[in-house]
Design an enzyme around this catalytic site. Sequence first.
Site, PDB file in Angstrom:
ATOM      1  N   HIS A  49       0.602  -1.202  -0.144  1.00  0.00           N
ATOM      2  CA  HIS A  49      -0.196   0.293   0.178  1.00  0.00           C
ATOM      3  C   HIS A  49       0.831   1.026   0.040  1.00  0.00           C
ATOM      4  O   HIS A  49       1.916   0.725   0.297  1.00  0.00           O
ATOM      5  CB  HIS A  49      -0.882   0.106   1.429  1.00  0.00           C
ATOM      6  CG  HIS A  49      -2.032  -0.845   1.344  1.00  0.00           C
ATOM      7  ND1 HIS A  49      -1.676  -2.027   2.289  1.00  0.00           N
ATOM      8  CD2 HIS A  49      -3.460  -1.258   0.436  1.00  0.00           C
ATOM      9  CE1 HIS A  49      -2.019  -2.873   1.898  1.00  0.00           C
ATOM     10  NE2 HIS A  49      -3.542  -2.698   0.897  1.00  0.00           N
ATOM     11  N   ASP A  52       2.128   1.917   3.451  1.00  0.00           N
ATOM     12  CA  ASP A  52       3.543   0.560   3.662  1.00  0.00           C
ATOM     13  C   ASP A  52       5.201   1.662   3.566  1.00  0.00           C
ATOM     14  O   ASP A  52       5.909   1.166   3.972  1.00  0.00           O
ATOM     15  CB  ASP A  52       3.253  -0.788   2.877  1.00  0.00           C
ATOM     16  CG  ASP A  52       2.121  -1.416   3.213  1.00  0.00           C
ATOM     17  OD1 ASP A  52       1.864  -1.514   4.596  1.00  0.00           O
ATOM     18  OD2 ASP A  52       1.626  -1.795   2.419  1.00  0.00           O
ATOM     19  N   HIS A 213     -12.375 -13.436  -2.219  1.00  0.00           N
ATOM     20  CA  HIS A 213     -13.441 -11.974  -2.825  1.00  0.00           C
ATOM     21  C   HIS A 213     -13.982 -12.588  -3.542  1.00  0.00           C
ATOM     22  O   HIS A 213     -15.535 -12.459  -3.542  1.00  0.00           O
ATOM     23  CB  HIS A 213     -12.739 -11.047  -3.505  1.00  0.00           C
ATOM     24  CG  HIS A 213     -12.306 -10.208  -2.386  1.00  0.00           C
ATOM     25  ND1 HIS A 213     -11.462  -8.975  -2.927  1.00  0.00           N
ATOM     26  CD2 HIS A 213     -11.887 -10.584  -1.493  1.00  0.00           C
ATOM     27  CE1 HIS A 213     -10.367  -8.896  -1.666  1.00  0.00           C
ATOM     28  NE2 HIS A 213     -11.017  -9.590  -0.834  1.00  0.00           N
ATOM     29  N   ASP A 248     -13.800 -11.154   5.247  1.00  0.00           N
ATOM     30  CA  ASP A 248     -13.197 -11.332   4.863  1.00  0.00           C
ATOM     31  C   ASP A 248     -12.405 -13.073   5.294  1.00  0.00           C
ATOM     32  O   ASP A 248     -11.679 -12.026   6.443  1.00  0.00           O
ATOM     33  CB  ASP A 248     -12.286 -10.706   4.207  1.00  0.00           C
ATOM     34  CG  ASP A 248     -11.688 -10.895   2.581  1.00  0.00           C
ATOM     35  OD1 ASP A 248     -11.429 -11.840   2.291  1.00  0.00           O
ATOM     36  OD2 ASP A 248     -11.004  -9.478   2.513  1.00  0.00           O
ATOM     37  N   ASP A 250      -9.221 -14.203   4.148  1.00  0.00           N
ATOM     38  CA  ASP A 250      -7.663 -14.525   3.879  1.00  0.00           C
ATOM     39  C   ASP A 250      -6.297 -16.041   4.699  1.00  0.00           C
ATOM     40  O   ASP A 250      -6.101 -15.997   5.256  1.00  0.00           O
ATOM     41  CB  ASP A 250      -7.139 -13.364   4.519  1.00  0.00           C
ATOM     42  CG  ASP A 250      -7.605 -12.016   4.122  1.00  0.00           C
ATOM     43  OD1 ASP A 250      -8.456 -11.922   2.656  1.00  0.00           O
ATOM     44  OD2 ASP A 250      -7.378 -11.113   4.106  1.00  0.00           O
ATOM     45  N   ASP A 283      -2.363 -13.405  -0.464  1.00  0.00           N
ATOM     46  CA  ASP A 283      -3.327 -12.330   0.616  1.00  0.00           C
ATOM     47  C   ASP A 283      -3.435 -12.941   1.527  1.00  0.00           C
ATOM     48  O   ASP A 283      -4.746 -12.908   1.949  1.00  0.00           O
ATOM     49  CB  ASP A 283      -4.482 -11.408  -0.565  1.00  0.00           C
ATOM     50  CG  ASP A 283      -4.352  -9.661   0.233  1.00  0.00           C
ATOM     51  OD1 ASP A 283      -3.768  -9.695   1.526  1.00  0.00           O
ATOM     52  OD2 ASP A 283      -5.217  -9.230   0.247  1.00  0.00           O
TER      53      ASP A 283
HETATM   54  C1  XUL Z   1      -8.790  -6.604   1.550  1.00  0.00           C
HETATM   55  C2  XUL Z   1      -7.767  -6.671   0.400  1.00  0.00           C
HETATM   56  C3  XUL Z   1      -6.800  -5.500   0.011  1.00  0.00           C
HETATM   57  C4  XUL Z   1      -6.243  -5.529  -1.090  1.00  0.00           C
HETATM   58  C5  XUL Z   1      -4.869  -4.569  -1.417  1.00  0.00           C
HETATM   59  O1  XUL Z   1      -9.458  -7.299   1.020  1.00  0.00           O
HETATM   60  O2  XUL Z   1      -7.387  -7.799  -0.183  1.00  0.00           O
HETATM   61  O3  XUL Z   1      -5.883  -6.462   1.023  1.00  0.00           O
HETATM   62  O4  XUL Z   1      -5.473  -6.496  -1.588  1.00  0.00           O
HETATM   63  O5  XUL Z   1      -5.483  -2.970  -1.084  1.00  0.00           O
HETATM   64 MN    MN Z   2      -6.640  -8.598  -1.958  1.00  0.00          MN
END
Ligand code: XUL
Ligand code: MN
Length: 344
Positions: A49, A52, A213, A248, A250, A283
């Site tokens: 980001h 970051d 997602h 979400d 992850d 991610d």
């Molecule tokens: C949020 C997500 C973020 C993006 C980058 O769900 O996946 O971390 O990958 O902004």
């Molecule tokens: Mn992501």
Amino acid sequence: MAQTYKFCFGPWNISEGTDPYGPPTRPPQTFDWKIAAMKKLGFDAMMFHDDDVVPDIDTKSPAQIRRESKEVKKKLADAGLVAEMVAPRLWFSPNTIDGAYTSNDAAQRQYAIDRSLRCIDIAKILGTDLIVLWLAREGTYLRESKNGRRSIELLVAAFDKLLGADKKTRLAIEPKPNEPMDHAYLPTIGHALAVAQLTCDAKRVGCVIESAHAILAGLDPADEIDFATSFGKLWSLHLNDQNGLKFDQDKPFGSANLRVAFNQVRALERNQYGRDGQFVCFDVHPFRGTKPEHWLGHLENSRRTFLRLVEKSRTFNETRAQALIADRDYQALDQLALDHLLGR
Ligand code: XUL
Ligand code: MN
């Protein structure tokens, strides 16, 4: 020639365990520690980001932003790593409470564009042309609060500004259907690629698929991969896993549904993902209960599972599968896939 893969993760993937119901469970680590961890794990690239790279970016001058970006670029180069992408974090600031590019307040929309332009500057210094747009707050909590048609126009106008600012920059939209919003304006890859067509330079607007997602949108990520690659627009990939329709998660790649992970790898293989230099990014986050000494397991394991599924994909009995397809014996095809994953 069999495809080889290059791997990536972001500094936020070495997270401290905070969730909406509790504080961190692991101490924060420095950026240098994260780079060393990446080297130790043998990954190739880091995704970022904007903040970051330049913490507290909103308080810093353009000259300071340039200087700090150059310092990060040097650290990466010294470690033999590259930057995969930079994403403007448009969801944290008090200016983006009502959304960023689609805020109802023109001054806040301008903030979002200005911040994204700074993100492009950072990406150029880090040596990547890829800007990822996860459009976190571009949606609504209640549909009456925004005009959906106008929101699409605002998104296109914002993308056009970014495309116009630098002729080499590519925008990769990362769709997610919900969280933090009730409904997002660009919930799927179909939406992302359709909106690309409305911009002033559609060929520089592509997408990033994140497994979780797609699952949250009720889709199979493998189908999203086939769809995006049919357009030549899959420019990055966030592999992880998600156990059903909830927040979400992850999770490590393959940890909730190995067969869905297998089919994503099969889709990547048949589309030769990575042939044009794209990275496989994980991610993923450690489980909140993870101890500091086990902190990198989710990254190591995701790559290990990915590579084992590449092997599984390459050793799948395709001749047998084709014969079963020709005979419409889908029961046997189903079991062929299961037995293969079970090691028989
Ligand atoms: C949020 C997500 C973020 C993006 C980058 O769900 O996946 O971390 O990958 O902004
Ligand atoms: Mn992501």
